[in-house]
Design an enzyme around this catalytic site. Sequence first.
Site, PDB file in Angstrom:
ATOM      1  CB  SER A 140      -0.961   0.003   1.193  1.00  0.00           C
ATOM      2  OG  SER A 140      -2.051  -0.848   0.950  1.00  0.00           O
ATOM      3  CE  LYS A 197      -4.768   1.583  -0.649  1.00  0.00           C
ATOM      4  NZ  LYS A 197      -3.988   0.363  -0.372  1.00  0.00           N
ATOM      5  CB  SER A 211      -4.238   1.692   3.782  1.00  0.00           C
ATOM      6  OG  SER A 211      -3.405   1.223   2.754  1.00  0.00           O
ATOM      7  CE  LYS A 262      -1.466   4.237   2.580  1.00  0.00           C
ATOM      8  NZ  LYS A 262      -1.473   3.090   3.519  1.00  0.00           N
TER       9      LYS A 262
END
Length: 438
Positions: A22, A25, A82, A185
């Site tokens: 992720s 993203k 997420s 993140k």
Amino acid sequence: MDARTGEILHSTNADARLHPASLTKMMTLYIAFQAVEHGEISMDTVVRISRNAAAEPPSKLGLVEGQRIKLRYLVRAAAVKSANDAATAIGEAIEGSEAAFARRMNRTAQALGMTRTTFKNANGLTEAGHLSTARDMTTLGRHLLFDFPDYYNLFSRKTADAGVKHVNNTNTRLLNAYRGADGIKTGYTRAAGFNLVASAERGNERIIATVFGGRSTASRNAKVAELLDLGFRRAPSNAPTKKPSAPNYASVSAGDMAGKTLRVSGVVRTSLRPQARPVTATAPVMVAMKDVIDEAVAQVTQKAVLEEAPSPDAASPAPVETAARSAVVASLVPEMRPEDLIEDDGLADQEVVTRISTSSGRHWGINIGRYASESRAERVLLQTAISEMSTLEGSLRTVVRKPTGFDANFMGLSREAADLACRRLQARNQSCFMIGPT
């Protein structure tokens, strides 16, 4: 990495191509911020959720096919929770399909200097060839920080309103445990392990640290904290900030533009004959001509008074001015069309066929972006008209309302002028594409 200078303070296997999970993203959100900033879409745009987006596996917001939700909630869900379904929906809303969005992700990655990264989807779920490196993701984190400072705060929110529900940050443990941490993140899949790009600020110093392949959340966070500590020890206290250069927007956003947006329809097959202008005894004078008329009246009146050389006790010049005004207005009335040019009733039912010249006719236009409000589109049109007077002279500024915003267009150009204007605007990093005759 020292975020202020971009200097790498420590690295191990920084260029190994691995599954980013992720962390992907981060790029999805980078492009979303970019698209909003340039008017492609707005945070208030209502996005319709596709079957593809709704079918994404967890982590997800729980969107269903056909559901409508504002882009701002999708952005919050992707950044904080997420959410895979939200990330896919963002990509489809901006580029029409996840495949087209992935191509834009790769163009943007190259423009940012992420030379060992290849994206296949918008969410980071494991897919063959979907790979990145710790160095590239650190570079992306730095660009998020500097290129979109107004949005960067999203990554430090512990919770967020995602429209359908409130969501919690997947990075809460590090945000709570490490002093100065404010993002960025997390990522996890079985193939990737536990990944994290983290950033922390203390005084004048900011460090970005990235870990791929952690065995657990706890061990990953411990390694990131160790790297951040190392960075703060090694980074100079007062290094000058050197912001990275943002990518050329036109080059990364318009890769699929020509094929899907340029509208060229060949010739106009038929057109209706315009009605004959009604003949009236007098013609109205446009309000916009008032200043011109007043000036002409003043000149005529002055000339007439001087020619008559009135004595000091002569009557007021008001009658002279009245006569002058009548003469000036009469001169502005268009002459009646000659009788031999007035349409013959015998031709009224016939069809007129015309052909548009696409080489020299002024039937082309350009689009310089889609904006969230009509006033914003009009303002950009005016600014562009002033900066490009030489190529856009004589064109018509128009704002066209679309479901996702307001298109800012210049119409009434020749093909050559439209092409030249676009090339000049794109050279200044402004979005532009040609609109063919319709």
